[in-house]
Scaffold this motif. Structure first.
Motif, PDB file in Angstrom:
ATOM      1  N   MET A   1       0.851  -1.181   0.000  1.00  0.00           N
ATOM      2  CA  MET A   1       0.000   0.000   0.000  1.00  0.00           C
ATOM      3  C   MET A   1       0.893   1.239   0.000  1.00  0.00           C
ATOM      4  O   MET A   1       1.859   1.305   0.715  1.00  0.00           O
ATOM      5  CB  MET A   1      -0.898  -0.039   1.230  1.00  0.00           C
ATOM      6  N   THR A   5      -2.640   6.574   0.607  1.00  0.00           N
ATOM      7  CA  THR A   5      -4.000   6.033   0.695  1.00  0.00           C
ATOM      8  C   THR A   5      -4.623   6.404   2.032  1.00  0.00           C
ATOM      9  O   THR A   5      -4.764   5.593   2.923  1.00  0.00           O
ATOM     10  CB  THR A   5      -3.990   4.507   0.470  1.00  0.00           C
ATOM     11  N   MET A  20      -8.634  -4.931   2.073  1.00  0.00           N
ATOM     12  CA  MET A  20      -7.707  -5.042   0.936  1.00  0.00           C
ATOM     13  C   MET A  20      -7.743  -6.422   0.280  1.00  0.00           C
ATOM     14  O   MET A  20      -7.345  -6.561  -0.877  1.00  0.00           O
ATOM     15  CB  MET A  20      -6.281  -4.686   1.366  1.00  0.00           C
ATOM     16  N   ALA A  23      -9.648  -5.874  -2.774  1.00  0.00           N
ATOM     17  CA  ALA A  23      -9.156  -4.861  -3.720  1.00  0.00           C
ATOM     18  C   ALA A  23      -8.642  -5.498  -5.007  1.00  0.00           C
ATOM     19  O   ALA A  23      -8.129  -6.616  -5.012  1.00  0.00           O
ATOM     20  CB  ALA A  23      -8.037  -4.046  -3.079  1.00  0.00           C
ATOM     21  N   ARG A  24      -8.798  -4.733  -6.064  1.00  0.00           N
ATOM     22  CA  ARG A  24      -8.271  -5.117  -7.369  1.00  0.00           C
ATOM     23  C   ARG A  24      -7.561  -3.892  -7.921  1.00  0.00           C
ATOM     24  O   ARG A  24      -8.109  -2.778  -7.866  1.00  0.00           O
ATOM     25  CB  ARG A  24      -9.459  -5.501  -8.251  1.00  0.00           C
ATOM     26  N   GLU A  25      -6.354  -4.054  -8.414  1.00  0.00           N
ATOM     27  CA  GLU A  25      -5.631  -2.922  -8.994  1.00  0.00           C
ATOM     28  C   GLU A  25      -6.131  -2.680 -10.411  1.00  0.00           C
ATOM     29  O   GLU A  25      -6.243  -3.615 -11.206  1.00  0.00           O
ATOM     30  CB  GLU A  25      -4.126  -3.178  -8.991  1.00  0.00           C
ATOM     31  N   TRP A  45     -13.310   3.392  -5.621  1.00  0.00           N
ATOM     32  CA  TRP A  45     -11.878   3.334  -5.841  1.00  0.00           C
ATOM     33  C   TRP A  45     -11.148   4.160  -4.797  1.00  0.00           C
ATOM     34  O   TRP A  45     -11.680   5.153  -4.305  1.00  0.00           O
ATOM     35  CB  TRP A  45     -11.515   3.892  -7.223  1.00  0.00           C
ATOM     36  N   ARG A  48      -4.500   5.739  -6.336  1.00  0.00           N
ATOM     37  CA  ARG A  48      -3.097   5.545  -5.963  1.00  0.00           C
ATOM     38  C   ARG A  48      -2.205   6.583  -6.641  1.00  0.00           C
ATOM     39  O   ARG A  48      -1.255   7.065  -6.052  1.00  0.00           O
ATOM     40  CB  ARG A  48      -2.648   4.136  -6.343  1.00  0.00           C
ATOM     41  N   TYR A  99      -7.009   1.356  -6.484  1.00  0.00           N
ATOM     42  CA  TYR A  99      -7.574   0.130  -5.953  1.00  0.00           C
ATOM     43  C   TYR A  99      -9.071   0.205  -6.198  1.00  0.00           C
ATOM     44  O   TYR A  99      -9.702   1.211  -5.868  1.00  0.00           O
ATOM     45  CB  TYR A  99      -7.333   0.001  -4.445  1.00  0.00           C
ATOM     46  N   GLU A 100      -9.641  -0.844  -6.759  1.00  0.00           N
ATOM     47  CA  GLU A 100     -11.070  -0.886  -7.022  1.00  0.00           C
ATOM     48  C   GLU A 100     -11.721  -1.917  -6.103  1.00  0.00           C
ATOM     49  O   GLU A 100     -11.160  -2.986  -5.866  1.00  0.00           O
ATOM     50  CB  GLU A 100     -11.324  -1.278  -8.475  1.00  0.00           C
TER      51      GLU A 100
END
Length: 149
Positions: A1, A5, A20, A23-25, A45, A48, A99-100
């Motif tokens: 991370m 954030t 997290m 989370a999906r990048e 989101w 980042r 991060y989605e």
């Protein structure tokens, strides 16, 4: 991370780690429409890198930018509140990495783990309060500027 954030840092470590896991990048190229006003709000989101503008449609005119978000900012809170519809549109001002999170998955996690849900609601409420104060200040400045003219 990353160090940028803020929303995630506001959560206690055990809740942040649990969130997290969902989370999906993702990334968005410059000028990409991320979501449209009145569309279905099914995700959010944490930015980042890059910048995103929030805009509002004005009949007969181009959309008006109401805010610009950057690294560490929360993009989207309408996933949290029924009827789960975006109040604004969003567009990538520059290339964006984020991060989605799937809104339904996060709501389910909050139901399973009420302490995490409370911590997340408090963190989002803090973001909303800050943005409301910023908007209020901006409106007062605009009004004062208009009154001077």
């Amino acid at each position: 991370m990353t160090a940028a954030t803020r929303l995630l840092r506001a959560l206690p470590a055990q809740h942040r780690e649990r969130l997290m896991e969902l989370a999906r990048e993702v990334s968005f190229p410059q000028d990409a429409r991320i979501f449209e006003e009145r569309g279905t709000a099914d995700r959010f989101w944490v930015i980042r890198s890059g910048a995103v503008t929030l805009d509002l449609k004005v009949p007969g005119k181009r959309p008006v930018t109401v805010d610009t978000l950057g690294p560490g900012d929360l993009l989207g809170w309408s996933w949290m509140f029924a009827p789960y519809t975006w109040d604004f549109g969003a567009e990538a001002l520059s290339p964006v990495r984020a991060y989605e999170f799937d809104g339904a998955e996060v709501r389910a996690l909050c139901d399973e783990e009420p302490a995490l849900g409370l911590a997340l609601v408090r963190a989002v409420a803090e973001v909303l309060a800050h943005r409301l104060e910023t908007a209020r200040t901006r409106l007062l400045d605009m009004h004062s500027y208009g009154a001077v003219r």
